[in-house]
Scaffold this motif. Structure first.
Motif: not given
Length: 226
Positions: A16-18, A53, A57, A62-65
């Motif tokens: 997971k990146s942002y 985070t 997930l 939340d959805r993973p990268t």
């Protein structure tokens, strides 16, 4: 709950990146994890290590990268937002540090809400859960009339109303004093002994030590599993 060979949650190569300004933050990096039915797993690590985070997930919030997550045998990347919402509502229960109760509803109404949203109101189960969590005497009170420990008990009862396969808790004792934390710790342990699968993010060492397994994160990576 009947035993099953299939993990309640399975994650593979999870990333997971942002973006943050001009840089990319890697909150979760290349994580593989399986949560088996009936397990009690604690996720620990310093602030910013990726604990919350990862929990979000694993709970489909939340959805993973990149990477894959299966919840109750369903790979969430293949689900629409509506299908994922239904899956969370039917299979998962969530408990948060800040309780998340609706101030305009009574204790009983707060607990009943997820079942009503699921089109399966069950008033007898509301009272059963309020008895189980030791909060039945407050069923007609509103959150503003409750202590922190009482609000967390209501939040736990609400999380259980749809009979989830998995309870996910993010710092469930974070806003509570030590004596109240002990009571919440005991309640979570009792729920696990009854067969509920539990994953908890915590800084509370006692809570972590009660788990069957501890996953330690640092900089978004698993650095130790005990």
């Amino acid at each position: 709950m009947q035993p099953s060979d299939q993990p309640v949650v399975q994650a593979n190569k999870l990333v997971k990146s942002y973006p943050r300004g001009s840089e990319i933050v890697h909150a979760v990096v290349d994580i593989d994890v399986e949560i088996q039915q009936g397990e009690y797993v604690a996720i620990v690590g310093a602030s910013g290590s990726g604990k919350t985070t990862l929990l979000q997930l694993l709970g489909g919030m939340d959805r993973p990268t990149s990477g894959t997550i299966s919840i109750a045998g369903k790979e969430i990347s293949k689900l629409s937002d509506r299908e994922l919402t239904r899956l969370r509502r039917e299979q998962l229960g969530f408990v948060f540090q800040h309780f998340g109760l609706l101030s305009t509803l009574t204790v009983a109404e707060n607990v009943a809400l997820p079942a009503i949203l699921n089109h399966k109101p069950n008033h007898s189960r509301v009272d059963e859960l309020l008895e189980r969590t030791g909060i039945i005497h407050r069923r007609n009170h509103r959150p503003s009339e409750l202590s922190g420990g009482e609000m967390q008990r209501v939040a736990i009862a609400r999380a259980l109303i749809n009979e989830p396969k998995l309870l996910l808790a993010d710092e469930p004792t974070g806003n509570l004093d030590s004596a109240t934390s002990e009571r919440i710790l005991e309640l979570i342990g009792e729920l696990n002994k009854d067969g509920l699968t539990i994953v908890v993010v915590t800084h509370n060492e006692k809570l972590a030590q009660c788990a069957h397994r501890i996953i330690q994160l640092s900089d978004g990576r698993i650095v130790n599993t005990a």
